[in-house]
Design an enzyme around this catalytic site. Structure first.
Site, short mmCIF file in Angstrom:
data_model
loop_
_atom_site.label_atom_id
_atom_site.label_comp_id
_atom_site.label_asym_id
_atom_site.label_seq_id
_atom_site.Cartn_x
_atom_site.Cartn_y
_atom_site.Cartn_z
N VAL A 151 0.88 -1.16 0.00
CA VAL A 151 0.00 0.00 0.00
C VAL A 151 0.92 1.21 0.00
O VAL A 151 1.59 1.48 0.99
CB VAL A 151 -0.92 0.02 1.24
CG1 VAL A 151 -1.84 1.21 1.18
CG2 VAL A 151 -1.71 -1.26 1.33
N MET A 152 0.96 1.92 -1.13
CA MET A 152 1.98 2.95 -1.30
C MET A 152 1.51 4.25 -0.67
O MET A 152 1.14 5.19 -1.37
CB MET A 152 2.25 3.14 -2.79
CG MET A 152 2.63 1.84 -3.47
SD MET A 152 3.23 2.06 -5.15
CE MET A 152 1.75 2.57 -5.98
N ASP A 153 1.55 4.29 0.64
CA ASP A 153 0.96 5.41 1.37
C ASP A 153 2.05 6.35 1.85
O ASP A 153 3.13 5.94 2.22
CB ASP A 153 0.19 4.83 2.57
CG ASP A 153 -0.84 5.80 3.08
OD1 ASP A 153 -1.41 5.53 4.15
OD2 ASP A 153 -1.09 6.82 2.42
N GLY A 154 1.73 7.64 1.87
CA GLY A 154 2.67 8.58 2.48
C GLY A 154 3.34 9.51 1.50
O GLY A 154 4.21 10.28 1.88
N ARG A 212 2.05 -2.15 4.63
CA ARG A 212 1.42 -0.83 4.66
C ARG A 212 2.44 0.17 5.19
O ARG A 212 2.94 0.01 6.30
CB ARG A 212 0.21 -0.85 5.59
CG ARG A 212 -0.41 0.53 5.76
CD ARG A 212 -1.72 0.64 5.13
NE ARG A 212 -2.02 2.04 4.80
CZ ARG A 212 -3.21 2.52 4.53
NH1 ARG A 212 -4.23 1.70 4.54
NH2 ARG A 212 -3.39 3.78 4.24
#
Lengths: 320, 278
Positions: free
Chosen positions: B42-45, B220
């Site tokens: 989950v390519m979050d940030g 994540r």
């Protein structure tokens, strides 16, 4: 060359195990030092619907695991009622909770009946509901569909405490709020409510269409079947049955020794309902215990408070 | 004859080469043990990374794409046969039109870049699947998706799933719909005895239709501890869910190594448990 690499890999794993040992020790010391905020501190945010997953390794005897789980459930119910959490879903993969539902109900009823525990509404699912129950106009009728998901629901509430109504209307309203505030809907769930339930719903949708085609209704015959997300949602989620928790605590009955440190897994909790759920991994760190003296660990109040603290500080964006 | 600049440049190149060789050595050592079949990120940030470095949000997303390429190469070198990445959620259409447009433009450009001859996907024989409700994408992006998928369709060594625009509930609903439609089309006489199993729904998920194996690890980033409608069906059983505080553009091989080590420990633990029971 391959064997050489395997040797190097085992060396790396030894180093990693040492690192994990230090990390376990450090985490244990952190927990000794910094206590979580007490249970009834006002927090920035509290979950309205809390879920707890209990997981146990096969090392434990079924009796010991069951008694610890039942004790933990009873404790969590008390804590939730103090906090004003209105719904609690408890999950254990292999159905232990449904087996000891009677015991849980008995434990939740104290000797003097100042707390009412309703007869559990056990919702079992027939493999397919008889076709005659379906309405012609819609393929899904939400009124009976929640019964397709096997959930045991127990309503825990206190009856209205009889207050002297000195100020008439205001006190009566306060009394009513007090009653509503303390009641808790407890749902006991196992793996059956997870993917198998979605499969059952799909089966009943298909059979419903076959039934409508047989009856020769116009709507059933020509159009090919379509399903929208909100339609499936209305079947899978219900106020009285399983709904989406805001926060989930995954509690492992095993102690976290270095050899058993493992990342989070969800143990087949119903997938549909964990879309936006904050997940907290509750582990009891015991860096110095050996593998032999393994006793199942209940969910303790300090860990529960730690989880709530973490939930209160989580950032929520909802896609934006 | 040799300018100081060219000596400096040579030194940099040698250093980069040494780093790359050591990275490859570490990956080859890891690959000597059990390797997960399918890893999802989950390519979050990206946006928080951009804010932290005082850059524009679009630059954060570009850096995110570079991180994706980097991690994809690391995973392929490790022999991870299937990698999934959560690029864009159906809910993300709620963001500001400028950001959505910038993301769509980035997607269009980078999809085609990835599939070019000689680039990463070609080099490692990776088939690209764009997973999600593609009808929601702008026309131009849909065309880029079709082109990218057709270029890599013949590849069979590995799979890259780019999930955009994707939500897991949408995927599950589509799979249920398809299972019901398939069961109705089947020629068996006793249609009133239709039974749809978990496996039927599983086989109709967009990831399964693209040939993806079961999910072993979900990562994540950026410290968030929820699934945000990603691969809920695939990860709710025995997938290891790994949280890391690193923002996605900063995610690198050192973040991945402990994740792989944890997976190997799990596999070995399961093997020793099966052997002790036998």
């Amino acid at each position: 060359m391959f064997n050489l690499y395997s040797i190097f890999l085992h060396i790396i794993h030894r180093i990693y195990a040492i690192y994990l040992a230090f990390h376990t020790l450090w985490q244990w010391r952190q927990e000794q030092r910094t206590a979580a905020q007490p249970l009834v501190t006002p927090r920035h945010r509290l979950p309205k619907h809390l879920a707890v997953i209990f997981t146990a390794s096969p090392n434990f005897s079924k009796e010991s695991a069951t008694s610890v789980i039942v004790q933990s459930v009873v404790n969590v119910v008390q804590w939730c009622r103090q906090l004003g959490v209105t719904k609690l879903t408890v999950y254990e993969e292999h159905g232990i909770l449904t087996e000891c539902e009677r015991e849980i109900r008995a434990r939740l009823t104290p000797p003097q009946t100042d707390c009412e525990v309703s007869e559990p509404e056990v919702e079992y699912h027939p493999l397919t509901p008889p076709p005659s129950e379906y309405s012609e106009s819609r393929p899904l009728s939400p009124s009976h569909s929640p019964s397709l998901i096997p959930v045991t629901t127990i309503l825990v509430s206190s009856p209205c405490k009889e207050r002297e109504p000195s100020n008439g209307l205001r006190n009566r309203r306060e009394g009513h709020e007090n009653h509503v505030h303390n009641s808790l809907q407890l749902c006991l769930v196992s793996k059956n409510a997870s993917k198998p339930a979605i499969a059952t719903i799909a089966t009943s949708l298909a059979r419903n269409i076959v039934f409508k085609q047989r009856k020769g209704s116009r709507s059933g015959r020509q159009s090919s079947f379509t399903l929208r997300v909100d339609e499936l949602e209305s079947v899978l989620e219900g106020e009285d049955g399983l709904s989406s928790p805001d926060f989930m605590i995954v509690h492992s009955l095993d102690t976290e020794t270095t050899s058993r440190r493992a990342p989070l897994e969800l143990h087949a909790f119903p997938p549909w309902h964990i879309r936006l759920t904050e997940i907290f991994s509750s582990k009891i760190y015991k860096p110095f215990s050996s593998r032999r003296d393994s006793i199942p660990q209940p969910l303790e109040e300090s860990k529960f408070c730690q989880a709530l603290d973490e939930y209160a500080s989580a950032e929520m964006r909802f896609g934006k | 004859m040799f300018s100081s600049f060219s000596i400096y440049q040579a030194a940099i190149d040698i250093q980069a080469s040494i780093l790359k060789q050591s990275r490859n050595l570490v990956l080859d050592v890891l690959a000597a043990g059990p390797i997960p079949r399918h890893v999802a990120f989950v390519m979050d940030g990206n946006r928080r990374y951009a804010r932290k470095h005082q850059k524009r949000v679009q630059e954060g997303h570009s850096e995110g794409f570079i991180a994706l390429r980097r991690m994809l190469e690391v995973c392929l070198r490790l022999n991870i046969r299937c990698v999934s990445a959560y690029a864009f959620s159906i809910e993300n259409f709620k963001r500001s039109p400028e950001e959505v447009d910038a993301l769509m433009e980035l997607a269009e450009k980078k999809l085609l870049e990835l599939c070019q001859h000689g680039d990463l996907l070609d080099q490692y024989g990776v088939r690209l699947n764009v997973v999600g409700r593609k009808q929601l994408l702008p026309e131009r992006v849909q065309k880029a998706v079709e082109r990218a998928e057709s270029i890599t369709r013949h590849n069979s060594k590995a799979i890259l799933n780019i999930c955009m625009p994707y939500t897991s509930r949408d995927e599950i609903t589509t799979a249920v719909e398809a299972s019901v439609q398939n069961s109705l089309k089947s020629q068996s006489k006793a249609k009133s005895d239709i039974v749809i199993t978990e496996k039927d729904i599983d086989d109709n998920l967009m990831t399964s239709l693209g040939g993806s194996p079961p999910l072993d690890i979900l990562v994540r980033t950026s410290g968030v501890k929820r699934l945000s409608d990603f691969m809920l069906w695939q990860c709710c059983e025995d997938t290891q869910i790994q949280y890391t505080d690193t923002y996605w553009p900063d995610f690198g091989i050192f973040d991945l190594i402990p994740i792989i080590l944890d997976y190997q420990r799990k596999v070995w633990r399961q093997q020793s448990q099966t052997m002790s029971k036998a």
